[in-house]
Design a protein around this motif. Structure first.
Motif, PDB file in Angstrom:
ATOM      1  N   GLY A 105     -65.502 -21.292   1.163  1.00  0.00           N
ATOM      2  CA  GLY A 105     -66.677 -20.618   0.619  1.00  0.00           C
ATOM      3  C   GLY A 105     -66.410 -19.690  -0.546  1.00  0.00           C
ATOM      4  N   ALA A 106     -65.192 -19.690  -1.072  1.00  0.00           N
ATOM      5  CA  ALA A 106     -64.857 -18.785  -2.168  1.00  0.00           C
ATOM      6  C   ALA A 106     -65.467 -19.250  -3.485  1.00  0.00           C
ATOM      7  N   ASP A 107     -65.704 -18.289  -4.381  1.00  0.00           N
ATOM      8  CA  ASP A 107     -66.112 -18.599  -5.756  1.00  0.00           C
ATOM      9  C   ASP A 107     -64.902 -18.813  -6.657  1.00  0.00           C
ATOM     10  N   LEU A 108     -63.849 -18.058  -6.383  1.00  0.00           N
ATOM     11  CA  LEU A 108     -62.646 -18.118  -7.205  1.00  0.00           C
ATOM     12  C   LEU A 108     -61.429 -18.019  -6.293  1.00  0.00           C
ATOM     13  N   LYS A 122     -63.492 -26.703  -4.234  1.00  0.00           N
ATOM     14  CA  LYS A 122     -63.985 -27.198  -5.525  1.00  0.00           C
ATOM     15  C   LYS A 122     -65.329 -27.899  -5.373  1.00  0.00           C
ATOM     16  N   ALA A 123     -65.453 -28.669  -4.292  1.00  0.00           N
ATOM     17  CA  ALA A 123     -66.723 -29.366  -4.061  1.00  0.00           C
ATOM     18  C   ALA A 123     -67.860 -28.377  -3.861  1.00  0.00           C
ATOM     19  N   GLY A 124     -67.528 -27.176  -3.364  1.00  0.00           N
ATOM     20  CA  GLY A 124     -68.535 -26.144  -3.179  1.00  0.00           C
ATOM     21  C   GLY A 124     -68.762 -25.289  -4.402  1.00  0.00           C
ATOM     22  N   GLY A 125     -68.098 -25.607  -5.499  1.00  0.00           N
ATOM     23  CA  GLY A 125     -68.319 -24.882  -6.749  1.00  0.00           C
ATOM     24  C   GLY A 125     -67.258 -23.870  -7.112  1.00  0.00           C
ATOM     25  N   THR A 158     -58.422 -43.332  -6.010  1.00  0.00           N
ATOM     26  CA  THR A 158     -58.575 -43.717  -7.416  1.00  0.00           C
ATOM     27  C   THR A 158     -58.280 -42.520  -8.323  1.00  0.00           C
ATOM     28  N   SER A 159     -59.318 -41.795  -8.703  1.00  0.00           N
ATOM     29  CA  SER A 159     -59.132 -40.730  -9.691  1.00  0.00           C
ATOM     30  C   SER A 159     -58.669 -39.416  -9.092  1.00  0.00           C
ATOM     31  N   GLY A 160     -59.093 -39.119  -7.864  1.00  0.00           N
ATOM     32  CA  GLY A 160     -58.752 -37.841  -7.259  1.00  0.00           C
ATOM     33  C   GLY A 160     -59.607 -36.713  -7.800  1.00  0.00           C
ATOM     34  N   THR A 161     -59.222 -35.473  -7.470  1.00  0.00           N
ATOM     35  CA  THR A 161     -59.976 -34.279  -7.848  1.00  0.00           C
ATOM     36  C   THR A 161     -59.104 -33.358  -8.683  1.00  0.00           C
ATOM     37  N   ALA A 162     -59.570 -33.014  -9.871  1.00  0.00           N
ATOM     38  CA  ALA A 162     -58.878 -32.005 -10.678  1.00  0.00           C
ATOM     39  C   ALA A 162     -59.075 -30.648 -10.009  1.00  0.00           C
ATOM     40  N   LEU A 163     -58.001 -29.915  -9.803  1.00  0.00           N
ATOM     41  CA  LEU A 163     -58.100 -28.655  -9.074  1.00  0.00           C
ATOM     42  C   LEU A 163     -58.097 -27.434  -9.990  1.00  0.00           C
ATOM     43  N   THR A 164     -57.137 -27.333 -10.874  1.00  0.00           N
ATOM     44  CA  THR A 164     -56.984 -26.109 -11.659  1.00  0.00           C
ATOM     45  C   THR A 164     -57.954 -26.071 -12.829  1.00  0.00           C
TER      46      THR A 164
END
Length: 762
Positions: free
Chosen positions: A220-223, A246-249, A276-282
């Motif tokens: 639930g964090a923003d940052l 990340k999915a939560g913004g 496939t592509s995955g999720t960019a994190l940083t």
């Protein structure tokens, strides 16, 4: 099909190097996990074992301490967790025939990788004084030898009782109880070498030396700021939590001297997108100079103070102490000098500030990249300052998150494995057991090595771990261990510490997490505490690797009875029924009330945490404390580099699973040093050159690690990196963090010399 262990050490003379990767996990991680597991366990055992890892009715992974959520995947493990389980549940065995075939001198010439690959220990082994080989011994005789040496000591403080973070809560509680009934607080542990700096800083500033967040807070964090940590290798399941955030913004800032694949992109193998592509994190990568983290957070704090409306003034007024002194120090910070310490540009810091100001819920995560410097404790205090300014402790989605390494390292400390115990804990022990525990502080890891070196400690007992390989100043540590009268290791597998011995030595083989534990009182389970303060049960299901094995609690109980035959403590009852141990824990350790009933709940229970739960700060001031330490950072002489020690992707702590570091593009070799191309060129070294690493200490002494291949790598300028334990030889015993006394392994001043250029000794 399971394979045999290697007969000889593999050559590591010519590691192959390709470009580093930019994503972690995915199908390659799945394939690698299964190949390693099948080599160690075979196909059927692999399936039966891995499907029980981290399940509510299964066993806790013997690897890292990352928590599990309430809802578990069928495959609730990562690549390195699979490797850890495979090495413990292996079908390979090390019995008396192995030791008859290999002298201690022979084994001492082997690599840690080769030793670990031989398999599970099956029988107690004794190295008699003057002997060249270990020989089998009965458990009764092993305990008699230990009792003989311990009772012959001039003082209980001449014994050292070390603990590794794999040890269960029950075993740890009994171990510290035995040591204190024997009469000493010499209870060093692996925390002394890793997160002691975190505990020191957090205890002073927020009153609890543990993290203040849960998995739900991360989601639930923003940052989320990840500083000095490489979760893709060291805590891979953390990537799933970051992906969910990340999915939560959420936005993620990575702060590290090296780019790490796991923080760039995560290919979750349990989702279609991950294949496939995955999720960019940083979102923002801050390539900080080694040791520049305190300076970075000081600049962020300076800018927050200068931004109107950025402070949580009501929180600061109601819940904190020391704000004015801190604020003056932050406002007075010289911008250019402090910025230079970070190695960043002003635009980088201002970009981070924008993300900070846009966040209402901020978490800072960190690991060894922050805790193993001379100024680690002030650095973590500065992070607390940063969070306090905007009220980011004690509310959902915000807080401090020191990410612990070994699977129960936090629980062991909770159970009393600490050389400086709180008086309240000792009072509770005295009420429960009727003896007066010693009050004088004992030895931590560094002080224990000094005591062994100086002849002040004569017996060393280790509950798990690989003390010799994990400790700093390898030559000094090994010489210190060889001065002991007796060294004892409770272990599942062979490692370097078994071949660097005192005059006498014992290896005591124990059950692993994966194995069924049946005692006189029936089948038992143990408990562990994860990195976020959740306590839960762990139940092994495999048949023991040998019928001769004893559990850790049984070893401690039988040892205690052998050493202290007149003890009124119910050691036999503790060994027969671990529920009896938990009953005592419930009366001694706050937060464990009704322990047996609560841990029976699937998933366990959360320990109380006053700052998180009620915004109450049990510090000396009764409030969260701002601190105003001066900014420190390593100073680098011309022609030198700052070296950090780190892990490869094929290792966990000192356990080497293989010779590759897939994400960094290193294959078939560990003796590599990662150096920025421009720094290497300026020093006259092409990619592929071979060098000796020479560390320089303030007293003029030098330490040498020979023959490392130079790898041109995108590190921060002026910085370098190489794997431990091979580089622990470079860490002076006296190079430690202020306050915590943790070895400062992450900021070593080194020079490079052409390999073999050292002049021969006279």
């Amino acid at each position: 099909m399971a394979t045999k262990p290697p007969a000889s050490d593999p050559a590591q003379d010519a590691p192959r190097v390709t470009a580093p990767q930019h994503a972690a996990a995915g199908l390659p991680a799945v394939g690698h996990s299964l190949r390693v597991a099948q080599r160690q366990m075979g196909v059927r055992r692999t399936a039966l074992t891995l499907l029980r890892v981290n399940q509510k009715d299964g066993f806790d992974c013997p690897g890292c301490a990352w928590p599990e959520g309430d809802k578990r995947h069928t495959a609730e493990f990562c690549e390195n967790g699979a490797k850890a389980v495979a090495e413990e549940a292996t079908l390979r065995r090390v019995g008396p025939d192995f030791f008859a075939a290999h002298s201690v001198a022979d084994l001492a010439g082997r690599s840690g990788y080769w030793l670990g690959q031989q398999g599970r220990l099956t029988q107690p082994m004794h190295l008699a004084e003057g002997a060249t080989h270990y020989t089998p011994v009965s458990w009764d005789e092993a305990f008699r030898v230990i009792a003989e040496e311990l009772t012959a000591l001039g003082s209980p403080d001449e014994a050292v009782f070390y603990t590794s973070g794999r040890t269960s809560n029950e075993a740890a509680f009994l171990y510290q109880l035995f040591a204190r009934e024997f009469g000493t607080n010499n209870l060093p542990d692996c925390s002394n070498m890793c997160h002691e700096s975190s505990g020191s800083a957090l205890s002073e500033t927020i009153g609890v030396g543990k993290g203040s967040v849960s998995l739900e807070d991360l989601h639930g964090a923003d940052l989320i700021i990840v500083a000095g940590q490489n979760p893709g290798t060291n805590h891979p399941r953390m990537l799933s939590a970051l992906e969910k955030a990340k999915a939560g913004g959420a936005k993620i800032i990575s702060v590290n001297p090296l780019p790490e694949a796991g923080l760039e992109r995560f290919k979750n193998p349990q989702t279609p997108k991950g294949l496939t592509s995955g999720t960019a994190l940083t979102d923002l990568f801050l390539q900080v100079r080694i040791g520049g983290d305190q300076a970075l957070f000081r600049l962020l704090n300076k800018l927050i103070l200068e931004t109107g409306g950025a402070l949580d003034e009501s929180f600061i007024a109601e819940h904190t102490h020391g704000f004015e002194d801190f604020a003056k120090a932050a406002r007075d910070a010289d911008w250019e000098e402090t910025l230079a310490a970070t190695g960043l540009g002003r635009a980088d810091v201002e970009a981070a500030l924008r993300l900070v100001l846009a966040s209402e819920r901020t978490i800072v995560c960190w690991a060894m990249g922050l805790t193993q410097h001379k100024h680690s404790v002030p650095t973590i205090r500065e992070i607390v300052n940063f969070l306090l300014l905007r009220g980011n402790i004690g509310r959902p989605g915000a807080g401090v998150c020191p990410v612990r390494g070994h699977s129960n390292v936090q629980g062991d400390r909770t159970m009393g494995i600490f050389e400086r115990p709180a008086p309240a804990f000792l009072d509770a022990l005295e009420r429960e057991f009727g003896f007066a525990p010693p009050r004088a502080h004992g030895y931590d890891v560094v002080r224990a090595i000094r005591a062994l070196r100086d002849g002040k400690a004569k017996v060393f007992l280790a509950m798990g771990g690989n003390f010799v390989a994990a400790s700093p100043d390898t030559e000094v540590t090994e010489a210190a261990m060889r001065r002991a009268r007796l060294t004892v290791h409770v272990s599942t597998k062979l490692n370097r510490s078994h071949v660097v011995t005192g005059a006498r030595a014992l290896i005591l083989p124990t059950l692993g997490r994966t194995e069924r534990d049946v005692q006189a009182g029936g089948e038992q389970f143990v408990t562990v505490e994860d990195s976020m303060g959740m306590v839960h049960a762990s139940r092994g299901r495999l048949a023991p690797a040998s019928p001769t094995l004893l559990s850790e609690p049984a070893i401690v109980a039988r040892l205690a009875r052998a050493v202290l035959p007149a003890s009124p403590l119910p050691w036999e009852e503790f060994a027969a029924d671990y529920g009896r141990v938990r009953d005592s824990v419930a009366r001694v350790v706050p937060g464990f009330e009704d322990f047996n009933a609560r841990v029976a709940h699937p998933g366990g229970f959360a320990l109380p945490h006053a700052p998180r739960d009620e915004r109450r700060f049990p510090t000396a001031t009764g409030k969260a404390n701002f601190t105003a330490a001066p900014v420190e950072f390593p100073h680098l002489p011309a022609g030198r580099l700052l070296l950090q020690t780190l892990r490869s992707h094929d290792q966990y702590n000192t356990t080497i699973y293989g010779l590759d570091d897939r994400y960094r593009g290193i294959t078939n070799g560990r003796r590599v040093v990662l150096v920025h191309p421009e720094d290497a060129t300026a020093l006259g070294y092409e990619d592929g050159a071979y060098v000796d690493l020479v560390s320089e200490w303030r007293d003029g002494s030098e330490r040498r690690a020979p023959r490392f291949r130079v790898v041109h790598y995108p590190t921060a300028r002026g910085c370098a990196a190489a794997y431990y334990p091979e580089t622990n030889v470079l860490v002076p015993l006296d190079a430690t963090a202020d306050t915590s006394n943790t070895p400062a392994s992450k900021s070593l001043v080194v020079r490079l010399e052409p390999a073999g250029a050292q002049a021969p000794a006279d």
